[in-house]
Design a protein around this motif. Structure first.
Motif, PDB file in Angstrom:
ATOM      1  N   ARG A   1       0.857  -1.177   0.000  1.00 15.11           N
ATOM      2  CA  ARG A   1       0.000   0.000   0.000  1.00 15.11           C
ATOM      3  C   ARG A   1       0.894   1.228   0.000  1.00 15.11           C
ATOM      4  NH1 ARG A   1      -5.228  -0.341   1.115  1.00 15.11           N
ATOM      5  NH2 ARG A   1      -5.290   1.624   2.229  1.00 15.11           N
ATOM      6  N   THR A   2       0.480   2.210  -0.721  1.00 18.34           N
ATOM      7  CA  THR A   2       1.231   3.456  -0.736  1.00 18.34           C
ATOM      8  C   THR A   2       0.836   4.284   0.478  1.00 18.34           C
ATOM      9  OG1 THR A   2      -0.452   4.656  -1.976  1.00 18.34           O
ATOM     10  CG2 THR A   2       1.202   3.453  -3.275  1.00 18.34           C
ATOM     11  N   ALA A   3       1.625   5.288   0.763  1.00 20.76           N
ATOM     12  CA  ALA A   3       1.308   6.171   1.889  1.00 20.76           C
ATOM     13  C   ALA A   3      -0.044   6.844   1.656  1.00 20.76           C
ATOM     14  CB  ALA A   3       2.400   7.210   2.057  1.00 20.76           C
ATOM     15  N   GLU A   4      -0.345   7.193   0.402  1.00 20.87           N
ATOM     16  CA  GLU A   4      -1.620   7.834   0.084  1.00 20.87           C
ATOM     17  C   GLU A   4      -2.794   6.911   0.406  1.00 20.87           C
ATOM     18  OE1 GLU A   4      -3.123   8.488  -4.082  1.00 20.87           O
ATOM     19  OE2 GLU A   4      -2.629  10.551  -3.535  1.00 20.87           O
ATOM     20  N   GLN A   5      -2.633   5.606   0.160  1.00 19.15           N
ATOM     21  CA  GLN A   5      -3.712   4.654   0.422  1.00 19.15           C
ATOM     22  C   GLN A   5      -3.925   4.451   1.919  1.00 19.15           C
ATOM     23  OE1 GLN A   5      -1.996   1.535  -1.971  1.00 19.15           O
ATOM     24  NE2 GLN A   5      -3.733   1.584  -3.366  1.00 19.15           N
ATOM     25  N   ASP A   6      -2.917   4.701   2.743  1.00 21.91           N
ATOM     26  CA  ASP A   6      -3.059   4.530   4.183  1.00 21.91           C
ATOM     27  C   ASP A   6      -3.781   5.704   4.840  1.00 21.91           C
ATOM     28  OD1 ASP A   6      -1.885   2.031   4.286  1.00 21.91           O
ATOM     29  OD2 ASP A   6       0.134   2.840   4.554  1.00 21.91           O
ATOM     30  N   LEU A   7      -3.929   6.801   4.119  1.00 16.92           N
ATOM     31  CA  LEU A   7      -4.636   7.951   4.663  1.00 16.92           C
ATOM     32  C   LEU A   7      -6.136   7.677   4.662  1.00 16.92           C
ATOM     33  CD1 LEU A   7      -2.750  10.859   2.858  1.00 16.92           C
ATOM     34  CD2 LEU A   7      -2.499  10.124   5.222  1.00 16.92           C
ATOM     35  N   PRO A   8      -6.873   8.275   5.606  1.00 23.05           N
ATOM     36  CA  PRO A   8      -8.324   8.099   5.579  1.00 23.05           C
ATOM     37  C   PRO A   8      -8.903   8.778   4.336  1.00 23.05           C
ATOM     38  CG  PRO A   8      -7.692   9.702   7.243  1.00 23.05           C
ATOM     39  CD  PRO A   8      -6.430   9.127   6.683  1.00 23.05           C
ATOM     40  N   TYR A   9     -10.022   8.256   3.882  1.00 25.34           N
ATOM     41  CA  TYR A   9     -10.673   8.856   2.716  1.00 25.34           C
ATOM     42  C   TYR A   9     -11.215  10.226   3.089  1.00 25.34           C
ATOM     43  CZ  TYR A   9     -10.301   4.180   0.829  1.00 25.34           C
ATOM     44  OH  TYR A   9      -9.813   2.987   0.382  1.00 25.34           O
ATOM     45  N   ASP A  10     -11.102  11.158   2.166  1.00 23.81           N
ATOM     46  CA  ASP A  10     -11.567  12.527   2.386  1.00 23.81           C
ATOM     47  C   ASP A  10     -12.145  13.048   1.079  1.00 23.81           C
ATOM     48  OD1 ASP A  10     -12.022  15.183   2.985  1.00 23.81           O
ATOM     49  OD2 ASP A  10      -9.904  15.679   3.288  1.00 23.81           O
ATOM     50  N   VAL A  11     -13.469  13.052   0.978  1.00 24.30           N
ATOM     51  CA  VAL A  11     -14.137  13.443  -0.262  1.00 24.30           C
ATOM     52  C   VAL A  11     -13.810  14.879  -0.669  1.00 24.30           C
ATOM     53  CG1 VAL A  11     -16.302  14.291   0.726  1.00 24.30           C
ATOM     54  CG2 VAL A  11     -16.328  13.145  -1.492  1.00 24.30           C
ATOM     55  N   PHE A  12     -13.353  15.695   0.264  1.00 23.40           N
ATOM     56  CA  PHE A  12     -13.009  17.079  -0.056  1.00 23.40           C
ATOM     57  C   PHE A  12     -11.625  17.199  -0.693  1.00 23.40           C
ATOM     58  CE2 PHE A  12     -16.220  17.352   3.254  1.00 23.40           C
ATOM     59  CZ  PHE A  12     -17.147  18.161   2.613  1.00 23.40           C
ATOM     60  N   SER A  13     -10.865  16.118  -0.662  1.00 22.49           N
ATOM     61  CA  SER A  13      -9.551  16.094  -1.291  1.00 22.49           C
ATOM     62  C   SER A  13      -9.696  15.696  -2.753  1.00 22.49           C
ATOM     63  CB  SER A  13      -8.651  15.087  -0.569  1.00 22.49           C
ATOM     64  OG  SER A  13      -7.441  14.934  -1.259  1.00 22.49           O
ATOM     65  N   ARG A  14      -9.072  16.454  -3.630  1.00 24.07           N
ATOM     66  CA  ARG A  14      -9.172  16.236  -5.073  1.00 24.07           C
ATOM     67  C   ARG A  14      -8.772  14.825  -5.489  1.00 24.07           C
ATOM     68  NH1 ARG A  14      -5.920  20.342  -8.749  1.00 24.07           N
ATOM     69  NH2 ARG A  14      -5.795  21.115  -6.651  1.00 24.07           N
ATOM     70  N   ALA A  15      -7.790  14.241  -4.837  1.00 26.13           N
ATOM     71  CA  ALA A  15      -7.258  12.938  -5.234  1.00 26.13           C
ATOM     72  C   ALA A  15      -8.005  11.757  -4.615  1.00 26.13           C
ATOM     73  CB  ALA A  15      -5.783  12.849  -4.857  1.00 26.13           C
ATOM     74  N   CYS A  16      -8.941  12.016  -3.732  1.00 29.44           N
ATOM     75  CA  CYS A  16      -9.617  10.928  -3.030  1.00 29.44           C
ATOM     76  C   CYS A  16     -10.575  10.184  -3.957  1.00 29.44           C
ATOM     77  CB  CYS A  16     -10.391  11.476  -1.831  1.00 29.44           C
ATOM     78  SG  CYS A  16     -11.110  10.154  -0.844  1.00 29.44           S
ATOM     79  N   PRO A  17     -10.472   8.845  -3.995  1.00 26.39           N
ATOM     80  CA  PRO A  17     -11.363   8.081  -4.872  1.00 26.39           C
ATOM     81  C   PRO A  17     -12.832   8.130  -4.444  1.00 26.39           C
ATOM     82  CG  PRO A  17     -10.069   6.595  -3.500  1.00 26.39           C
ATOM     83  CD  PRO A  17      -9.540   7.987  -3.264  1.00 26.39           C
ATOM     84  N   SER A  18     -13.087   8.516  -3.203  1.00 27.40           N
ATOM     85  CA  SER A  18     -14.484   8.607  -2.765  1.00 27.40           C
ATOM     86  C   SER A  18     -15.237   9.703  -3.513  1.00 27.40           C
ATOM     87  CB  SER A  18     -14.563   8.853  -1.256  1.00 27.40           C
ATOM     88  OG  SER A  18     -14.019  10.105  -0.915  1.00 27.40           O
ATOM     89  N   ARG A  19     -14.511  10.677  -4.027  1.00 24.49           N
ATOM     90  CA  ARG A  19     -15.159  11.775  -4.747  1.00 24.49           C
ATOM     91  C   ARG A  19     -15.864  11.264  -6.005  1.00 24.49           C
ATOM     92  NH1 ARG A  19     -12.415  17.617  -6.000  1.00 24.49           N
ATOM     93  NH2 ARG A  19     -12.529  17.759  -3.738  1.00 24.49           N
ATOM     94  N   GLY A  20     -15.232  10.349  -6.723  1.00 23.24           N
ATOM     95  CA  GLY A  20     -15.854   9.788  -7.924  1.00 23.24           C
ATOM     96  C   GLY A  20     -17.097   8.989  -7.595  1.00 23.24           C
ATOM     97  N   THR A  21     -17.031   8.202  -6.528  1.00 24.12           N
ATOM     98  CA  THR A  21     -18.200   7.424  -6.126  1.00 24.12           C
ATOM     99  C   THR A  21     -19.327   8.343  -5.686  1.00 24.12           C
ATOM    100  OG1 THR A  21     -16.805   5.576  -5.465  1.00 24.12           O
ATOM    101  CG2 THR A  21     -19.036   5.631  -4.554  1.00 24.12           C
ATOM    102  N   LEU A  22     -19.002   9.388  -4.941  1.00 25.81           N
ATOM    103  CA  LEU A  22     -20.023  10.349  -4.529  1.00 25.81           C
ATOM    104  C   LEU A  22     -20.687  10.972  -5.749  1.00 25.81           C
ATOM    105  CD1 LEU A  22     -21.420  11.765  -2.141  1.00 25.81           C
ATOM    106  CD2 LEU A  22     -19.682  13.550  -2.348  1.00 25.81           C
ATOM    107  N   GLU A  23     -19.898  11.277  -6.758  1.00 28.23           N
ATOM    108  CA  GLU A  23     -20.451  11.835  -7.996  1.00 28.23           C
ATOM    109  C   GLU A  23     -21.394  10.842  -8.667  1.00 28.23           C
ATOM    110  OE1 GLU A  23     -18.819  13.230 -12.341  1.00 28.23           O
ATOM    111  OE2 GLU A  23     -17.554  13.615 -10.597  1.00 28.23           O
TER     112      GLU A  23
END
Length: 134
Positions: free
Chosen positions: A7-29
C-alpha cells in the motif's frame, strides 16, 4: 510484502471526499448525480430489467442509463445478472452496499419532496426580488 498487499502512503490515509485525489469523490459523484440517485432510488424498489428501469427513471436516455449502471456496478452498488436465455435477459439489483446508500438517498429525496412547497415559495420570492418592476 507481495505486490497485491503493498500500500502506498496515500492509500493509508483516511478517505476525504473534499480532497481532489480521493477516490471517494468519484463514487459520490456517481451516487449523487441526477441519474445515479434516481437509478439507485428506483432499484431500491426491486430488481429491474434495463427497459423497465428506463421507464421507471423517466427522462433518462438509453446511453445515460447504461453509463450510470456501469459506474454503479463498478463501484459495487449494483449487481448485473445476465440470464443465458434467447434473447438474453439482464436484470439489475442493488448490492447490500447499494441498498444502504439508496436508503440514505431516499431519506434525502423524501425530505426534498416533503418540503417542496417551501422551495417553490422561496423560488417565487427570489424571482420577485430579481425581476425589475416597470
Amino acid at each position: 510484502m507481495s505486490t497485491t498487499q503493498e500500500r502506498t502512503a496515500e492509500q493509508d490515509l483516511p478517505y476525504d471526499v473534499f480532497s481532489r485525489a480521493c477516490p471517494s469523490r468519484g463514487t459520490l459523484e456517481h451516487v449523487t448525480g441526477r441519474w445515479g440517485a434516481l437509478t439507485l432510488g428506483a432499484l431500491h424498489e426491486g430488481s429491474f430489467r434495463f427497459n423497465e428501469l428506463r421507464r421507471r427513471v423517466d427522462g433518462v436516455s438509453e446511453k445515460m442509463l447504461a453509463q450510470t449502471l456501469h459506474a454503479l456496478e463498478r463501484d459495487g452498488l449494483v449487481h448485473r445478472e445476465a440470464q443465458p436465455t434467447n434473447p438474453p435477459r439482464v436484470d439489475y439489483e442493488l448490492t447490500p452496499l447499494g441498498s444502504e446508500v439508496a436508503e440514505r438517498l431516499l431519506a434525502l429525496i423524501q425530505c426534498v419532496e416533503g418540503r417542496m412547497d417551501e422551495v417553490l415559495a422561496s423560488r417565487e420570492r427570489y424571482e420577485q426580488r430579481r425581476t425589475p418592476t416597470p
